[in-house]
Design an enzyme around this catalytic site. Structure first.
Site, PDB file in Angstrom:
ATOM      1  CG  ASP A  52      -0.349  -0.102   2.521  1.00 35.12           C
ATOM      2  OD1 ASP A  52       0.891  -0.174   2.602  1.00 35.12           O
ATOM      3  OD2 ASP A  52      -1.090  -0.105   3.530  1.00 35.12           O
ATOM      4  CB  SER A  53       4.602   1.722  -0.060  1.00 39.11           C
ATOM      5  OG  SER A  53       4.851   0.528  -0.779  1.00 39.11           O
ATOM      6  CG  ASP A  91       0.325  -4.112   1.980  1.00 42.55           C
ATOM      7  OD1 ASP A  91       0.459  -5.028   2.820  1.00 42.55           O
ATOM      8  OD2 ASP A  91       1.174  -3.200   1.834  1.00 42.55           O
ATOM      9  CE  LYS A 121       3.062  -6.012   3.865  1.00 41.59           C
ATOM     10  NZ  LYS A 121       2.580  -4.857   4.648  1.00 41.59           N
ATOM     11  CD  GLU A 123       0.175  -1.605   8.147  1.00 43.84           C
ATOM     12  OE1 GLU A 123      -0.220  -0.835   9.057  1.00 43.84           O
ATOM     13  OE2 GLU A 123       0.727  -1.192   7.098  1.00 43.84           O
ATOM     14  CD  GLU A 190       7.643  -0.373   7.901  1.00 46.47           C
ATOM     15  OE1 GLU A 190       6.694  -1.087   7.496  1.00 46.47           O
ATOM     16  OE2 GLU A 190       7.855   0.772   7.473  1.00 46.47           O
TER      17      GLU A 190
END
Ligand code: KIV
Length: 272
Positions: A52-53, A91, A121, A123, A190
């Site tokens: 999602d970057s 993501d 993925k 978080e 991270e």
């Protein structure tokens, strides 16, 4: 019918666990479009993350929060068309899974069906365990993400190193074990202290993929645009730049502009 055999073996979630077991480091990079994904895959990468970057490096947003599920599916389906060998992880964007496990599952299913991605993925630690269990039980592999989790940036208030204090470090270790138990096939760590990342990697049997987490993890990930040097403003300590495209691209474009203006381009060989 062609009998020619493909020379490569596709990377799977099981291959990653086997790589950890035999001590082979896992190389992961982001990609967001077909052309770059093709080059990244052909260069021998093990895992491509449609991160999602993309919200930052493709769309120019300050955070990862604005990117939508539809945007992620667009990026992921473009990447998939360029990839033959790597495992493609996508993501789940902010807002597509935090509500409840049912909503998370339908977001994950949309990604798998509409993009052809191989895994998702998301978080978070213990608060997303039931969500992970629900997604995994439907047959979709899940990668976890602990430490600095950019979707929670407004809760943290800063992009500084996480889990430096004992209590947060203990929580992160407990979260990593919970993610393994919930069925994650790997976990991104991270921006955490290298010693903690080492401890986590030794304490769980699934691979850890570090970004700013030191050398004693099972693999490394970087954002493609950062490692290619497309951005001079973003210079965290963990970033190694392998090219300086922020200089090389403008130099190439400047030369083209010059050639057009001076009527040097196109020449006779470049004309019909
Ligand atoms: O979105 C992303 O690029 C990521 C990596 C930094 C791990 O989540």
């Amino acid at each position: 019918m062609s009998t020619a055999k493909k020379e490569y073996k596709k990377v799977t979630t099981n291959s990653l666990v086997e790589m950890k077991q035999r001590g082979e480091r896992i190389a992961m990079l982001t990609a967001y479009d077909y052309s770059m994904a093709r080059l990244v895959d052909q260069s021998g990468i093990d895992v491509i993350l449609v991160g999602d970057s993309a919200s930052n490096v493709m769309a120019g947003h300050e955070t990862t929060l604005p990117i939508t599920l539809d945007h992620m599916i667009y990026h992921a389906s473009s990447v998939i068309r360029g990839v033959d060998r790597a495992l493609v992880v996508v993501d789940l964007p902010f807002g597509s899974y935090q509500g409840n496990a049912k909503e998370a599952l339908s977001s994950a299913i949309r990604i798998m069906k509409e993009s052809g991605g191989h895994a998702v993925k998301l978080e978070g630690g213990k608060e997303v365990v039931s969500t992970i269990e629900r997604i995994v039980s439907s047959g979709i592999p899940v990668m976890g993400h602990l430490g600095l989790t950019p979707q929670s940036i407004y809760k943290f208030g800063t992009y500084a190193v996480r889990a430096k204090e004992e209590q947060e470090a203990a929580q992160l270790l407990a979260d990593a074990k919970a993610l393994e138990e919930a069925g994650c096939f790997a976990v991104v760590l991270e921006k955490i202290p290298a010693q903690l990342a080492k401890l986590v990697s030794e304490s769980i049997s699934i691979p850890t993929i570090g970004i700013g987490a030191g050398a004693d993890v099972d693999g490394q990930v970087l954002v493609l645009h950062d490692m290619l040097g497309m951005n001079t403003e973003f210079s965290p300590r963990f970033l190694r730049r392998y090219l300086n495209l922020a200089e090389q691209i403008p130099a190439a474009i400047g030369a083209y502009v010059q050639d057009v203006k001076s009527r040097d381009f196109p020449n006779d060989q470049e004309s019909y």
